[in-house]
Motif scaffolding. Structure first.
Motif, short mmCIF file in Angstrom:
data_model
loop_
_atom_site.label_atom_id
_atom_site.label_comp_id
_atom_site.label_asym_id
_atom_site.label_seq_id
_atom_site.Cartn_x
_atom_site.Cartn_y
_atom_site.Cartn_z
N GLY A 156 -12.69 30.93 9.05
CA GLY A 156 -12.03 31.68 8.00
C GLY A 156 -12.77 31.65 6.69
O GLY A 156 -12.33 32.25 5.69
N ALA A 157 -13.92 30.98 6.65
CA ALA A 157 -14.72 30.90 5.42
C ALA A 157 -15.52 32.19 5.22
O ALA A 157 -15.75 32.96 6.16
N THR A 158 -15.94 32.41 3.98
CA THR A 158 -16.84 33.52 3.66
C THR A 158 -18.27 33.07 3.88
O THR A 158 -18.66 31.98 3.43
N PHE A 159 -19.05 33.89 4.56
CA PHE A 159 -20.44 33.57 4.84
C PHE A 159 -21.37 34.58 4.19
O PHE A 159 -21.09 35.79 4.18
N VAL A 160 -22.50 34.08 3.69
CA VAL A 160 -23.60 34.91 3.24
C VAL A 160 -24.79 34.59 4.14
O VAL A 160 -25.26 33.44 4.18
N GLY A 161 -25.25 35.57 4.93
CA GLY A 161 -26.38 35.38 5.81
C GLY A 161 -27.66 35.87 5.16
O GLY A 161 -27.67 36.94 4.53
N LEU A 162 -28.73 35.11 5.31
CA LEU A 162 -30.02 35.45 4.70
C LEU A 162 -31.07 35.71 5.75
O LEU A 162 -31.20 34.97 6.73
N SER A 163 -31.86 36.78 5.53
CA SER A 163 -33.02 37.09 6.35
C SER A 163 -34.11 37.62 5.42
O SER A 163 -33.80 38.12 4.34
#
Length: 290
Positions: free
Chosen positions: A92-99
């Motif tokens: 349920g957490a907010t995620f920021v994915g990096l590429s």
């Protein structure tokens, strides 16, 4: 341009599906779907599928991260977004994915939208060297930082761990899984190990492989308290995530840069067979007070 800069640019080109790229994003998605990391050994041994074992590994690390709804996590090296979106659903957490490759970011954003998670999971494309500072975020921005088989590409792994420490809140957790090398069987000296590992690094654009101990040491140097550093395949060759029936798909892949991925598969299987390749997982905490 330094050798380090050349390697960082080479990693971006490796994953880029557009003209001029080597197309690993397209190849890996075709061959593995949207989940690219190894799973739990015990789950696979019990007959679980590769996808099920990977999800069990994610749950293990999310339990160690202790993420809850309303908290924020940074997923470094999020690829096509499969693991990132699953971890967001679990916690349920907010995620920021990096590429560092926009073609991967586009694919990941579409996956989040398809799952109805585009207001909870966000994917950003960063520069080749931004991993060294994570400078887009102020100190203490995240409750957790995650990595799934991505740090192995970095020439300056220590800088990444220091940046992860900075962007974590006091008490925040670093959890991840990565490719490692180790002595095994007849391969005990560094020269012997490198004779098998070097072709893997060349074909898959890795900046050398660390060891279980070297990763834990880098985390401690950055300031972390390391609670877990585990070789998932201790004492045995690491064949996890590679069912025998998949080998033909890899060795006959004819898409963009097909020969590169065929050669990479052969090199990696040789390292798996020799036992000098493995994957390890880690959990570490930024102390609440220094």
């Amino acid at each position: 341009m330094t050798n380090t800069r050349l390697h960082e640019a080479k990693v971006r080109r490796f994953y880029d599906d557009s003209d001029g790229g080597e197309g690993a994003g397209q190849a890996y998605t075709a061959l593995m779907g949207t989940i690219w990391h190894h799973g739990a050994r015990d789950a696979e041994a019990a007959g679980k599928s590769v996808a099920e074992a990977a999800e069990i590994m994610e749950r293990r690390l999310m339990d160690l991260a202790g993420l809850e709804p309303g908290q924020r996590a940074l997923d470094f090296g999020s690829g096509p977004g499969g693991a990132t979106t699953q971890m967001a659903e679990m916690t349920g957490a907010t995620f920021v994915g990096l590429s560092n490759t926009e073609t991967l970011g586009q694919r990941a954003r579409q996956l989040a939208a398809d799952k109805g998670l585009d207001d909870q999971v966000f994917f950003l494309t960063v520069g080749d060297r931004d991993y060294r500072t994570l400078g887009a975020w102020p100190d203490g921005s995240f409750d957790a930082v995650t990595f799934f088989e991505s740090v192995c590409h970095l020439p300056d792994k220590q800088a990444f761990f220091q940046a992860a420490f900075r962007v974590l809140k006091p008490g925040g957790r670093l959890v991840g899984l990565d490719w490692l090398q180790r002595p095994f069987g007849d391969y005990q000296t560094d020269e012997q190990i490198q004779s098998i590992i070097r072709p893997v690094c060349e074909h898959i654009r890795l900046s050398g492989l660390g060891t279980l101990d070297s990763y834990a040491a880098m985390m401690r140097t950055a300031g972390f308290d390391v609670t877990h550093a585990v070789d998932e395949f201790e004492g045995e060759p690491c064949w996890g995530s590679t069912p025998p029936e998949d080998r033909k798909k890899w060795l006959t892949y004819s898409g963009q840069s097909g020969e590169l991925f065929q050669d990479g598969k052969r090199a990696l299987d040789a390292a798996r067979g020799a036992g000098v390749f493995t994957v390890g997982w880690f959990a570490a905490t930024r102390p609440s007070s220094l």
